[in-house]
Design an enzyme around this catalytic site. Structure first.
Site, mmCIF file in Angstrom:
data_model
loop_
_atom_site.group_PDB
_atom_site.id
_atom_site.type_symbol
_atom_site.label_atom_id
_atom_site.label_comp_id
_atom_site.label_asym_id
_atom_site.label_seq_id
_atom_site.Cartn_x
_atom_site.Cartn_y
_atom_site.Cartn_z
ATOM 1 C CB CYS A 2 -0.924 0.029 0.987
ATOM 2 S SG CYS A 2 -2.384 0.997 0.436
ATOM 3 C CE LYS A 605 -18.239 12.019 -2.965
ATOM 4 N NZ LYS A 605 -18.069 12.084 -4.341
#
Length: 610
Positions: A2, A605
């Site tokens: 990551c 959102k």
């Protein structure tokens, strides 16, 4: 894999490393760790399962000191999320962090075990640590040991090594996973994303494929894949590290439209090599699961539903696997029949969409073989509750009207489709390479598409005083028309509808007149001639046409039909590419109308209630 951060400095670097990891949290992760060595060769390694804050608390409590260190946030690929699988990994005096997938890790593991190495973790990264330790026994330097190790690794990776006995330097190798080096004054840094370093420097160098670099406090020395010393360009970044700052842009939506090339690069990072998709990078046990899939069920809402509708064509055309797409609020209340060996895929930017989450929970009771999510927010409910997650890494998206979340979902879906076809032997190596090359080309192509902004801004004036707009497309461009319609209605409050162009005769043609703009998504493909006949139907009834097509499509404009000529791109990724002008059109229509672009009325959102 990551996020990676590294530093070599005179000052203590613990705070720099932890803050760098915080800035990479958006990429998704399940554990975090740091290793720091001081001038007396004392090394401290701390790893934690969970949030970066838990690591930060542990580092503070331990009062870690030292001027050389590496840090990592991990999203599990090989080995479950656990502290023992978290990076950094060690072998003797060598400490390593790594992004990506080592495809030949099993072969290397067996070799190393035959040499007497004992593995503590299930990760492919520990292979690198032992390999470097082995090579350092005969190499003249850590740099040489890493170079020799890199030649034996297959797959996509960015890896950093540190030797406890020599705390003056760290060495990094890049192959398929981005690494950026940051330059300070008497100190230097590295990371997998410049965002991690924007609080300590603005001067950056990006390593190229096959590069290996040695970093000390005062110097950065880079060697190419042949071992020759090379110079790489150092650039000054004006990037904004705070996602809450619009920077030079008028709205977050505009900013996020322009962030799409970088967002797509983040989505693809470590998941594709030069010519193949890395299946294991999609999720733990992904290869085993995908090899057994006989049917795909996609469940989503809003923009994510449109992404799923687009991918349906890819699953069937490319991978040869049947695919259904359902609106989550309908799926959860339908008495559906689960097909054998079905894979459930949920799509969500936030990972908290209420109907999608409820649909996932219902599906898990109905015998689906596995449930995966394609999501942008690590640690969200969908990510936690799915069997595996494919993080889009789009970064924080603040504008209510989704832009980069949509295109990154599409790129993730295309990689998933390719991996599925690959694991089932349904696509050739040549086809896989063609798809991967098209994906690699996409960020630059989208960057070029953004240059159409002024032309589309001028076009938007034709729409601002209209009350209705119709969008048409065929094949996978029908859901792109659906997404364009959704964007226009979301932020400009103009009623807009999308239809499969072949449906015109079945009702929508009655709406056509001079006051009804009709937008057509019409790249060159095998459905173009059919689409042209639909265009002529609109033209014959006095409709005002706006056709987005490449030069090969052969459209000729006149006073009733405006042609927006787009560059020719691969048919494989054209659906993603043609999304960009649709986003720009909606944005500029809303701008002219004076609506609240980032926070349109009545909308939120993330829809976390039913």
């Amino acid at each position: 894999m990551c996020g990676i951060v590294g530093a070599v400095a005179q000052r203590d670097v613990a705070e720099i490393l932890v803050e760098g990891l915080r800035r990479l949290e958006y990429r998704g992760y399940d554990s975090a760790g740091v290793a720091i060595v001081d001038a007396e060769a004392n090394l401290t390694r701390i790893r934690r399962l969970g949030k970066v804050q838990e690591l930060a608390d542990a580092v503070d409590e331990a009062k870690v000191v030292g001027g050389t260190g590496i840090a990592h946030t991990r999203w599990a690929t090989h080995g479950e999320p656990s502290e023992i699988n978290a990076h950094p990994h060690m072998s003797g005096d060598i400490t390593v962090v790594h992004n990506g997938i080592i495809e030949n890790h099993e072969e290397l593991r067996e070799l190393l075990q035959s040499r007497g190495y004992v593995f503590e973790s299930q990760t492919d990264t520990e292979v690198i640590a032992h390999m470097v330790e082995w090579e350092l026994r005969t190499a003249e330097s850590l740099l040489e040991a890493v170079q020799k190790t890199a030649k034996q690794l297959e797959g996509a990776y960015g890896t950093v090594a540190m030797d406890r006995k020599d705390p003056s330097r760290i060495v990094v190798a890049r192959s398929g996973s981005p690494i950026v080096i940051g330059f300070g004054v008497g100190e230097n840094f590295l990371a997998s994303d410049q965002l991690a370093l924007l609080n300590v420097t603005r001067r950056f160098m990006y390593l190229e494929e096959g590069d290996v670099a040695e970093i000390t406090r005062r110097d950065v020395t880079v060697f190419d894949v042949t071992g020759e010393r090379v110079e790489r360009e150092i650039t000054e970044s004006n990037a904004e590290h705070d996602a809450g700052d619009k920077g030079q842009y008028r709205h977050f939506m505009q900013k996020e439209i322009y962030e799409q090339p970088k967002a797509l690069i983040n989505t693809m990072e470590g998941r594709i090599t030069a010519d193949s998709v890395v299946t294991d990078a999609i999720g733990v046990h992904a290869a085993d699961i995908l090899s057994k899939v006989e049917h795909v069920q996609i469940v989503a809402c809003g923009t994510s539903y449109n992404a799923g509708m687009t991918a349906r064509y890819w699953f069937e055309d490319i991978a040869g696997v049947s695919c259904d797409v359902e609106i989550a609020s309908e799926f959860r209340y339908r008495k559906f029949v689960t097909r054998p060996n079905s894979l459930l895929i949920t799509l969500s930017q936030s990972g908290e969409t209420a109907d999608t989450l409820a649909a996932l929970r219902l599906a898990k009771e109905k015998g689906y073989m596995a449930a995966m999510t394609i999501c942008n927010v690590a640690g969200s409910s969908l990510v936690r509750e799915s069997d595996f997650a494919f993080m889009t890494r789009a970064g924080v998206e603040i504008g209510v009207a989704s832009t980069k979340a949509f295109t990154t979902q599409l790129s993730a879906l295309l990689m998933l489709v390719t991996a599925l076809g690959k694991e089932q032997g349904r696509i050739s190596k040549e086809k896989e390479k063609e798809i991967v090359e098209a994906l690699h080309a996409l960020p630059k192509q989208i960057n070029a598409a953004l240059s159409f902004e002024k032309e589309i801004e001028a076009l938007a004036t034709d729409f601002a005083d209209k009350h209705h707009t119709l969008f048409l497309g065929r094949g996978e461009f029908y859901p792109i028309a659906m997404e364009a319609s959704l964007k226009l209605k979301e932020i400009s409050y103009i009623h807009a509808e999308a239809y499969a162009a072949g449906e015109l005769k079945h009702g929508p043609l009655a709406l056509i007149d001079a006051d009804m703009p009709v937008v057509v998504v019409a790249p060159s493909n095998d459905l173009l001639e059919k689409l042209k006949s639909n265009v002529e139907e609109v033209r014959a009834r006095g409709g005002l046409l706006y056709v987005f097509a490449d030069a090969d499509a052969g459209f000729e404009g006149d006073e009733t039909m405006k042609i927006i000529t787009m560059p020719h791109v691969s048919e494989i990724t054209a659906a993603i590419y043609y999304t960009i002008p649709m986003q720009l059109l909606s944005y500029y229509v809303a701008l002219i109308k004076g609506t609240d672009v980032d926070q349109p009325r009545n909308l939120a959102k993330a829809v976390t209630v039913e």
